[in-house]
Scaffold this motif. Structure first.
Motif, PDB file in Angstrom:
ATOM      1  N   LYS A 196       5.989   8.935   4.534  1.00 53.69           N
ATOM      2  CA  LYS A 196       5.235   7.845   3.977  1.00 53.69           C
ATOM      3  C   LYS A 196       3.883   7.876   3.551  1.00 53.69           C
ATOM      4  O   LYS A 196       3.214   8.097   4.304  1.00 53.69           O
ATOM      5  N   MET A 197       3.690   7.668   2.391  1.00 56.00           N
ATOM      6  CA  MET A 197       2.311   7.675   1.829  1.00 56.00           C
ATOM      7  C   MET A 197       1.719   6.162   1.732  1.00 56.00           C
ATOM      8  O   MET A 197       2.105   5.562   0.869  1.00 56.00           O
ATOM      9  N   HIS A 229       0.682  -0.946  -0.031  1.00 56.61           N
ATOM     10  CA  HIS A 229      -0.072   0.027   0.092  1.00 56.61           C
ATOM     11  C   HIS A 229       0.641   1.351  -0.004  1.00 56.61           C
ATOM     12  O   HIS A 229       0.340   2.450   0.166  1.00 56.61           O
ATOM     13  N   LEU A 230       2.243   1.155   0.177  1.00 52.49           N
ATOM     14  CA  LEU A 230       3.033   2.221   0.213  1.00 52.49           C
ATOM     15  C   LEU A 230       3.245   2.901  -1.441  1.00 52.49           C
ATOM     16  O   LEU A 230       3.422   2.274  -2.342  1.00 52.49           O
ATOM     17  N   LYS A 231       2.769   4.292  -1.595  1.00 57.64           N
ATOM     18  CA  LYS A 231       2.839   4.836  -2.737  1.00 57.64           C
ATOM     19  C   LYS A 231       4.094   5.609  -2.723  1.00 57.64           C
ATOM     20  O   LYS A 231       4.417   6.729  -2.266  1.00 57.64           O
ATOM     21  N   MET A 272      -0.738   9.376   5.713  1.00 59.95           N
ATOM     22  CA  MET A 272       0.557   9.854   5.500  1.00 59.95           C
ATOM     23  C   MET A 272       1.170   9.625   6.983  1.00 59.95           C
ATOM     24  O   MET A 272       0.754  10.263   7.927  1.00 59.95           O
ATOM     25  N   HIS A 273       2.461   9.099   7.083  1.00 55.63           N
ATOM     26  CA  HIS A 273       3.123   9.037   8.076  1.00 55.63           C
ATOM     27  C   HIS A 273       4.353  10.072   8.066  1.00 55.63           C
ATOM     28  O   HIS A 273       5.176   9.863   7.135  1.00 55.63           O
ATOM     29  N   VAL A 274       4.696  10.842   8.970  1.00 58.46           N
ATOM     30  CA  VAL A 274       5.645  11.766   9.127  1.00 58.46           C
ATOM     31  C   VAL A 274       6.736  11.553  10.280  1.00 58.46           C
ATOM     32  O   VAL A 274       6.195  11.441  11.249  1.00 58.46           O
TER      33      VAL A 274
END
Length: 351
Positions: free
Chosen positions: A267-268, A48-50, A109-111
């Motif tokens: 990470k999107m 699922h990571l874009k 989104m993970h920052v």
């Protein structure tokens, strides 16, 4: 199936057995309901990571070439370990922006970031922002970007410009704008924020994390400040409408006070969510950013620091709930055994 003797009037004692089973079942359902809080944060599954919308070490896609997926401006320094938006120096502005518009309807989104510097308490600033906006690379007065933006902004504000006593900093807030409302930096954006929370994120010995989820018109922002994968809810609000085709970015600024504002990764993840045929047929690029609130965001504030009432269960709370459920099962098993033994003794009397 229950024994038929449970239906007989003289065996009222045995009614405890199905009651205990019901209680156990209710406890298990209750635990499943609360444990679903943790499933709200994606497990980082690579499928699922874009990558076209993700900023990951060693930042090979960052640059000014036509094939670059990320572009930067101002004081931004790209190293092999971090992207420093501003150094710990006065009057600096920097930003980094994804060059690929995002057409995902549901995303997370993970920052991973770090704010640190030599300034003591309340002698540091100003903070940074995460953006999802129509325009990119537009410098301005709001953490290094434009105040009249179209889209979504998350502000990690480390300095209290308003100096009001009812809020502690650093403070995380969110704002949705259609371009008509400028962010009031002098008032720390109080009049336009959707909600927020106070968090201790500066000069930590470890990295800190921010998760931003948008799905089915709901915006959820969670933080992990202890690097334990223990996410705590900061903002959760429905009725949010965001278009597709906007850009993700991050920016930061310093003034008379300063800090290092480092982005470690962005990470999107695409969320696999079903939509109605009407939603699928809609042109999501034409949606105007907006929020339909049933009540004022300030009504969600639980204390003067701005922390929300509803926060996800911590590890200890989940452990205690599981322990209570286990004790309930054991008690029901003991009661069931006692009841069964008494019933056997009663049956022997008839013989």
């Amino acid at each position: 199936k229950y024994h038929t003797s449970w239906l007989h009037p003289q065996t009222s004692v045995t009614r405890r057995l199905p009651v205990c089973r019901r209680i156990t079942l209710l406890l298990l359902l209750w635990l499943l309901q609360f444990s679903s809080v943790y499933s709200d944060i994606t497990d980082g599954n690579a499928e699922h990571l874009k990558r076209e919308h993700s900023l990951i070490k060693p930042y090979q896609g960052v640059g000014t070439s036509p094939s670059s997926q990320w572009d930067f401006w101002g004081s931004t320094l790209v190293t092999s370990q971090y992207v420093r938006l501003t150094p710990d120096e006065r009057s600096k502005q920097g930003s980094i922006w994804n060059t690929v518009p995002c057409y995902l309807k549901d995303w997370e989104m993970h920052v991973q970031f770090k704010i640190h510097g030599s300034g003591k308490k309340n002698l540091h600033g100003d903070g940074f922002a995460i953006w999802y906006t129509k325009e990119r690379l537009h410098p301005g007065t709001v953490f290094g970007s434009s105040a009249n933006f179209l889209g979504l902004a998350m502000f990690i504000d480390t300095y209290p410009n308003d100096e009001a006593p009812d809020r502690s900093f650093p403070y995380i807030s969110a704002m949705v704008n259609n371009g008509s409302l400028p962010y009031d930096h002098g008032k720390d954006g109080r009049s336009t924020e959707l909600g927020g929370c106070s968090v201790e994120i500066r000069n930590r010995d470890h990295d800190t994390y921010l998760a931003i989820r948008y799905s089915k018109g709901r915006l959820t922002i969670m933080v992990d400040v202890d690097d334990r994968n223990d996410w705590k809810e900061c903002i959760d609000i429905g009725g949010v409408r965001l278009p597709t085709g906007y850009y993700f970015g991050a920016s930061a600024a310093t003034g008379d006070l300063s800090d290092n504002h480092d982005i470690i990764s962005m990470k999107m993840y695409q969320l696999m969510v079903e939509h109605t045929p009407e939603e699928d047929n809609q042109d999501w690029t034409k949606i105007e950013p907006s929020v339909s609130l049933l009540k004022s965001p300030k009504d969600n504030i639980d204390d003067p620091t701005g922390n929300f009432r509803s926060t996800p269960l911590t590890g200890w709370k989940v452990f205690l709930l599981l322990l209570c459920a286990l004790l309930g099962i054991v008690v029901c098993a003991v009661v069931g055994a006692v009841v069964f033994q008494k019933r056997q003794e009663r049956n022997k009397r008839f013989y």
